[in-house]
Design a protein around this motif. Structure first.
Motif, mmCIF file in Angstrom:
data_model
loop_
_atom_site.group_PDB
_atom_site.id
_atom_site.type_symbol
_atom_site.label_atom_id
_atom_site.label_comp_id
_atom_site.label_asym_id
_atom_site.label_seq_id
_atom_site.Cartn_x
_atom_site.Cartn_y
_atom_site.Cartn_z
ATOM 1 N N ILE A 228 26.826 41.308 10.767
ATOM 2 C CA ILE A 228 26.966 42.636 11.454
ATOM 3 C C ILE A 228 26.171 42.612 12.500
ATOM 4 O O ILE A 228 24.754 42.243 12.372
ATOM 5 C CB ILE A 228 26.833 43.738 10.431
ATOM 6 C CG1 ILE A 228 26.882 45.162 11.103
ATOM 7 C CG2 ILE A 228 25.625 43.726 9.607
ATOM 8 C CD1 ILE A 228 27.348 46.280 10.038
ATOM 9 N N VAL A 229 26.674 43.142 13.790
ATOM 10 C CA VAL A 229 25.483 42.978 15.009
ATOM 11 C C VAL A 229 25.993 44.237 15.554
ATOM 12 O O VAL A 229 27.307 44.672 15.745
ATOM 13 C CB VAL A 229 25.870 41.826 15.891
ATOM 14 C CG1 VAL A 229 25.630 40.482 15.191
ATOM 15 C CG2 VAL A 229 27.410 41.838 16.313
ATOM 16 N N PRO A 230 24.947 44.615 16.537
ATOM 17 C CA PRO A 230 25.290 45.810 17.690
ATOM 18 C C PRO A 230 26.296 45.292 18.863
ATOM 19 O O PRO A 230 26.081 44.126 19.197
ATOM 20 C CB PRO A 230 23.867 46.127 18.222
ATOM 21 C CG PRO A 230 23.099 45.061 17.795
ATOM 22 C CD PRO A 230 23.813 44.201 16.823
ATOM 23 N N ALA A 231 26.874 46.098 19.179
ATOM 24 C CA ALA A 231 27.602 46.205 20.477
ATOM 25 C C ALA A 231 26.892 45.713 21.586
ATOM 26 O O ALA A 231 25.631 46.055 21.641
ATOM 27 C CB ALA A 231 28.437 47.371 20.913
ATOM 28 N N ALA A 232 27.243 45.120 22.525
ATOM 29 C CA ALA A 232 26.740 44.457 23.865
ATOM 30 C C ALA A 232 26.888 45.445 24.925
ATOM 31 O O ALA A 232 26.021 45.778 25.699
ATOM 32 C CB ALA A 232 27.031 43.161 24.143
ATOM 33 N N LEU A 233 28.063 46.110 25.080
ATOM 34 C CA LEU A 233 28.283 46.991 26.312
ATOM 35 C C LEU A 233 27.869 48.322 26.103
ATOM 36 O O LEU A 233 27.977 49.084 27.159
ATOM 37 C CB LEU A 233 29.833 46.705 26.453
ATOM 38 C CG LEU A 233 30.087 45.315 27.178
ATOM 39 C CD1 LEU A 233 30.827 44.463 26.343
ATOM 40 C CD2 LEU A 233 30.975 45.613 28.531
#
Ligand code: BGC
Length: 254
Positions: A228-233
């Motif tokens: 699970i990762v944060p969005a980049a945009l």
């Protein structure tokens, strides 16, 4: 505007934003312009704002336009409406934009736009497996992408868990409305995301929406099988994804 350029509009509950996008990089070609969402956010009022945005950027007639919208969009039509004005239900968004601006736009669900942008340019770039991109905001938007292909209009923010629509208790708006601390809210996310994993088993979950800026306050509290990762945009994902999908519709082979 030269090169691979399209214009993205992101319709949200508080603001309607637009910018031209460079589709070789996923970057904005000019600062995005935001106009407050009219209240009530009726089809006529929202399309009026979209026309204002297009005028503001003096777009050439051939630039494809994509509109990201917070509802399921089937064949250009708003199937039903959770969090914006109810008069949108059943409205042909593509036709309404055509009448209000003289342009043919591509209309897409907002989570699908964000998901597409994250896979094309962001946190899930070129991911070969199954990805769920979630926007946590007023509601919960979910995009499902497998090997780069989108399953549109998944609407899994409305999973019914313990007899209740998940977005009503797990969206970022529920945290704000009920004054929940990050740990208390994270327990709700844990419940929602575990059930989501049980049913869909994605390889990767990308968390977007305004609150993803504070990801260090809640992602470490979650214990889940998928990565699970944060969005980049972040706040440009809707604009970039809508523009990318509009470009694709205008140039199906390129
Ligand atoms: C809507 C979805 C939308 C999500 C995020 C939900 O309430 O039903 O279509 O993607 O909110 O805006």
């Amino acid at each position: 505007m030269a090169g691979k350029t399209a214009f993205g509009v992101d319709v949200g509950g508080s603001g309607i934003k637009g910018a031209p996008v460079d589709l070789d990089t996923g970057g904005l070609l000019e600062d995005r312009f935001k106009i407050l969402t009219p209240q009530p956010a009726t089809p006529q009022a929202v399309v009026g704002v979209i026309a204002e945005l297009l005028d503001h950027f003096k777009l050439g007639p051939d630039v494809p336009v994509g509109v990201s919208f917070p509802a399921p969009i089937l064949g250009g039509v708003v199937a039903w409406m959770a969090n914006l004005d109810q008069s949108w239900a059943g409205v042909d968004l593509v036709e309404a934009v055509r009448r209000g601006t003289g342009r043919r736009a591509t209309a897409v669900n907002d989570a699908d736009a964000a998901g597409y942008a994250e896979v094309a340019f962001g946190a899930a770039k070129d991911h070969p497996g199954s990805v769920a991109v979630m926007t946590l905001g007023t509601g919960i938007g979910v995009a499902l992408i497998t090997a780069g292909k989108l399953w549109p209009n998944a609407e899994l923010g409305h999973l019914e868990i313990d007899g209740q629509d998940a977005e009503t208790w797990a969206a970022a708006s529920a945290k704000e409305r009920e004054g929940l601390s990050y740990p208390r809210w994270a327990r709700r996310l844990q419940r929602y995301l575990s059930e989501f994993d049980r049913l869909l088993a994605p390889d990767l979950i990308v968390i977007g929406g305004g609150i993803s800026r504070k990801h260090d306050k809640f992602l470490p509290l979650l214990d889940l099988r998928p990565q699970i990762v944060p969005a980049a945009l972040r706040n440009t994902a809707g604009i970039v994804g809508a523009a990318a999908l509009a470009w694709q519709e205008a140039h199906p082979k390129g």
